[in-house]
Design a protein around this motif. Structure first.
Motif, PDB file in Angstrom:
ATOM      1  N   LEU A  35     -13.871   2.725  15.388  1.00  0.00           N
ATOM      2  CA  LEU A  35     -13.234   3.864  14.734  1.00  0.00           C
ATOM      3  C   LEU A  35     -14.197   4.426  13.699  1.00  0.00           C
ATOM      4  N   VAL A  36     -14.264   5.752  13.606  1.00  0.00           N
ATOM      5  CA  VAL A  36     -15.021   6.420  12.543  1.00  0.00           C
ATOM      6  C   VAL A  36     -14.002   7.263  11.788  1.00  0.00           C
ATOM      7  N   ILE A  37     -13.729   6.911  10.534  1.00  0.00           N
ATOM      8  CA  ILE A  37     -12.594   7.477   9.804  1.00  0.00           C
ATOM      9  C   ILE A  37     -13.033   8.093   8.483  1.00  0.00           C
ATOM     10  N   ASP A  38     -12.637   9.333   8.261  1.00  0.00           N
ATOM     11  CA  ASP A  38     -12.824   9.968   6.959  1.00  0.00           C
ATOM     12  C   ASP A  38     -11.758   9.428   6.005  1.00  0.00           C
ATOM     13  N   ILE A  39     -12.092   9.262   4.739  1.00  0.00           N
ATOM     14  CA  ILE A  39     -11.106   8.764   3.779  1.00  0.00           C
ATOM     15  C   ILE A  39     -10.140   9.867   3.351  1.00  0.00           C
TER      16      ILE A  39
END
Length: 222
Positions: free
Chosen positions: A48-52
């Motif tokens: 997963l690549v997740i923006d905060i």
């Protein structure tokens, strides 16, 4: 390998998706935290690549809910916050790595590769072997002979080999090979298993794919 990007900046999301796709990753995209949670719960992802800073559900809350559901898929946070406290909060919430904006796309790729190696023991340029079958660089070879597979057939075979001996439901296979954001229907799994068996039959490997009635399929142990 399938990756989910959760990023509300459409331009950045598109660029990350394109770059990862060019490296032969399968990519799904979500524009907010709620959508990201839905994808994570219903799909099968390797990373997963997740923006905060996300609308609807922020990235910290998103990764906490994912971890509470005992999902151990590795995750990278991407964010403009560069303080020690912010990084510690993200890592404590369940992220495996932290990437500060703006970042070079080469660094994103390097961190994704490192994430696979560190958390799953998987080399992104790995060679898979199953008896006489070798899978490498998106090619299937049996005793020096190429098996002419489409990209989707290769992804299906790769998934079966990675999970040989395990019973995989049709839903798991569909979510992994076709993804959430698709117009295909679940019955396509049976069709592609048929295609795959037909192409493997010339090498005597078709019988290794067993049908589990009303459930799905399994690739028997060597």
């Amino acid at each position: 390998m399938r990756i989910l990007i959760v990023e509300d900046d459409a331009g950045l999301r598109e660029v990350m998706s394109r770059v990862l796709s060019e490296e032969s990753y399968q990519v799904d995209e979500a524009a907010d935290g709620e959508e990201g949670l839905y994808f994570a719960q219903t799909g099968v992802y390797d990373a997963l690549v997740i923006d905060i800073m996300l609308p609807e559900l922020d990235g910290i809350s998103l990764i906490r809910q994912i971890r509470e559901k005992m999902m151990d898929v590795p995750a990278i946070f991407v964010t403009a916050k560069d303080s020690v406290d912010a990084r510690v909060e993200g890592l404590n919430a369940g992220a495996d790595d932290y990437l500060v904006k703006p970042f070079a796309l080469e660094e994103l790729l390097a961190r994704v590769r490192a994430l696979f190696r560190r958390n799953r023991g998987i080399d992104t340029e790995m060679t898979l072997r199953y008896g006489p079958l070798v899978l490498a660089n998106h090619e299937a070879i049996v005793e020096g002979q190429h098996v002419n597979l489409s990209a989707r057939e290769y992804a299906l075979l790769e998934y079966l080999v990675l999970h040989k001996g395990q019973i995989l439901t049709r839903e798991q296979i569909f979510n992994r090979v076709w993804g959430i954001d698709t117009e295909a229907v679940g019955s396509v799994v049976d069709l592609y298993v048929h295609y795959l068996r037909k192409k493997l039959s010339a090498f005597g490997l078709d019988r290794h794919i067993r049908t589990i009635r009303s459930v799905g399929y399994t690739l028997r142990e060597e």
